[in-house]
Design an enzyme around this catalytic site. Structure first.
Site, PDB file in Angstrom:
ATOM      1  N   LYS A   1       4.490   6.120   5.642  1.00 51.72           N
ATOM      2  CA  LYS A   1       5.743   5.676   5.037  1.00 51.72           C
ATOM      3  C   LYS A   1       5.512   4.976   3.705  1.00 51.72           C
ATOM      4  O   LYS A   1       6.466   4.693   2.984  1.00 51.72           O
ATOM      5  CB  LYS A   1       6.515   4.763   5.999  1.00 51.72           C
ATOM      6  CG  LYS A   1       5.769   3.556   6.519  1.00 51.72           C
ATOM      7  CD  LYS A   1       6.574   2.876   7.624  1.00 51.72           C
ATOM      8  CE  LYS A   1       5.834   1.689   8.230  1.00 51.72           C
ATOM      9  NZ  LYS A   1       6.587   1.060   9.329  1.00 51.72           N
TER      10      LYS A   1
ATOM     11  N   LYS B   1      -7.324  -0.729   2.834  1.00 49.84           N
ATOM     12  CA  LYS B   1      -6.114  -1.267   2.210  1.00 49.84           C
ATOM     13  C   LYS B   1      -6.417  -2.046   0.937  1.00 49.84           C
ATOM     14  O   LYS B   1      -5.671  -1.985  -0.034  1.00 49.84           O
ATOM     15  CB  LYS B   1      -5.352  -2.144   3.200  1.00 49.84           C
ATOM     16  CG  LYS B   1      -4.713  -1.373   4.348  1.00 49.84           C
ATOM     17  CD  LYS B   1      -3.920  -2.291   5.262  1.00 49.84           C
ATOM     18  CE  LYS B   1      -3.242  -1.514   6.373  1.00 49.84           C
ATOM     19  NZ  LYS B   1      -2.431  -2.385   7.255  1.00 49.84           N
TER      20      LYS B   1
ATOM     21  N   LYS C   1      -3.140  11.283   6.536  1.00 45.93           N
ATOM     22  CA  LYS C   1      -2.157  10.917   7.549  1.00 45.93           C
ATOM     23  C   LYS C   1      -0.774  10.747   6.918  1.00 45.93           C
ATOM     24  O   LYS C   1      -0.641  10.218   5.815  1.00 45.93           O
ATOM     25  CB  LYS C   1      -2.594   9.610   8.223  1.00 45.93           C
ATOM     26  CG  LYS C   1      -1.804   9.226   9.453  1.00 45.93           C
ATOM     27  CD  LYS C   1      -2.414   7.985  10.099  1.00 45.93           C
ATOM     28  CE  LYS C   1      -1.633   7.564  11.331  1.00 45.93           C
ATOM     29  NZ  LYS C   1      -2.223   6.343  11.967  1.00 45.93           N
TER      30      LYS C   1
END
Length: 335
Positions: free
Chosen positions: A198, A112, A195
């Protein structure tokens, strides 16, 4: 009776991947003998900046979707994380128990933060400690997770064991990860090696659980595939990630085996296969989106459900966290 805990971030619109990987499993678990506690983790959400009004709306939206998927607030506990102070209180204790080296090894932080590790919030670095507190505050012993979350469960167990060792107690139990092996790992419709997310900039990469029938059909028609015909051999799809992804989605929403689906469409192009997949997805997903919109139209009812759930959650987590504070050496609080 064991206690199950799981949480989902309320930011963004839940995708088909969130549904097949988590929410559908939540519904199935509540039919068992174990106590289920499900949380909208809004404290985790603010590890990256959120517009306050957007965060509120998205939390309502996720609550509506969870209910629309089939979570029954009379059989399970559903609440938003910030409404139960035990999470933050125990999270701080765990900040002081966990070691920096443990957190530096967490691969999700590296993914991240990327190359900007000096610029991200300290919350993003320390959130695995809060995740451990989310679970341990309820003495939960089972957590449904994907393979990518196993490292967090290992850390939560390390923290619980260190707390027990440091203070000479046997207070926090070990946590068992519940991995549903047959659940499809849902990948992006634009890149079968990534993957479904959203947070992906392209809305065409995912099926949102609030998409209508036309949008779902259009996204499936445009989903990336290759030029080869479909094989009747599952092993032959090993090096065809987009085809394998669409087949896994088809099996997950239709209830058919992947082998049976291939037997129907083997030797042909992707046109008929995609048409049938779109029909199966519309039949499965569109009613959930419609129910979510009905729930979202009554925010007062959503508030009632979430606040009732928070009261139930606090009744469990409050005494456990208060005892952890006593073990640490804190004086009793006024409330």
């Amino acid at each position: 009776m064991a206690r199950i805990f799981s949480g989902i971030q309320p930011t963004g619109i839940a995708t088909l991947g969130n549904y097949l990987g988590a929410l559908r499993n939540w519904v199935a678990l509540q039919d068992g003998a174990d106590e289920c506690i499900y949380c909208l983790v809004d404290l985790h959400a603010i590890t990256t900046f959120q517009e306050p009004a957007s965060l509120r709306e998205q939390t309502y939206g996720m609550a509506a979707l969870v209910l629309a998927c089939g979570i029954d607030p009379e059989r399970s506990i559903l609440f938003h994380q910030s409404a139960v102070s035990a999470h933050a209180r125990l999270g701080w204790i765990f900040n002081c128990v966990a070691r920096m080296g443990w957190l530096k090894r967490m691969t999700q932080f590296k993914d991240k933060a990327g190359k900007n590790q000096e610029e991200v919030s300290t919350g993003l670095f320390m959130y695995p400690n809060l995740m451990a507190a989310d679970i341990h505050a309820y003495h939960a012993t089972k957590v449904p997770v994907g393979d990518d979350q196993l490292q967090h469960i290992e850390l939560a167990n390390d923290i619980g064991e260190k707390f027990n060792h440091d203070f000479g107690v046997d207070f926090f139990p070990r946590i068992e990860p519940l991995i549903v092996k047959e659940t499809a790992r849902v990948m992006s419709l634009r890149d079968g090696t990534k993957k479904m997310s959203k947070s992906d900039p392209s809305d065409q990469s995912r099926i949102n659980m609030t998409d209508d029938a036309d949008t779902i059909s259009q996204k499936i028609r445009k989903a990336k595939t290759d030029t080869e015909a479909l094989s009747d051999n599952l092993a032959a799809l090993a090096e065809r990630p987009e085809a394998r992804n669409l087949l896994g989605i088809f099996a997950a929403v239709s209830g058919e085996s992947q082998e049976a689906i291939l037997a129907r469409f083997a030797g042909g192009g992707f046109g008929p296969f995609k048409n049938a997949l779109a029909e199966a997805l519309v039949a499965h997903v569109a009613p959930i989106g419609a129910r979510a919109k009905e729930y979202l139209a009554d925010k007062a009812e959503l508030d009632r459900i979430l606040q009732k759930g928070a009261a139930k959650a606090a009744a469990i987590a409050g005494p456990i966290t208060t005892e952890a504070e006593r073990i640490v050496g804190f004086l009793p609080s006024a409330g």
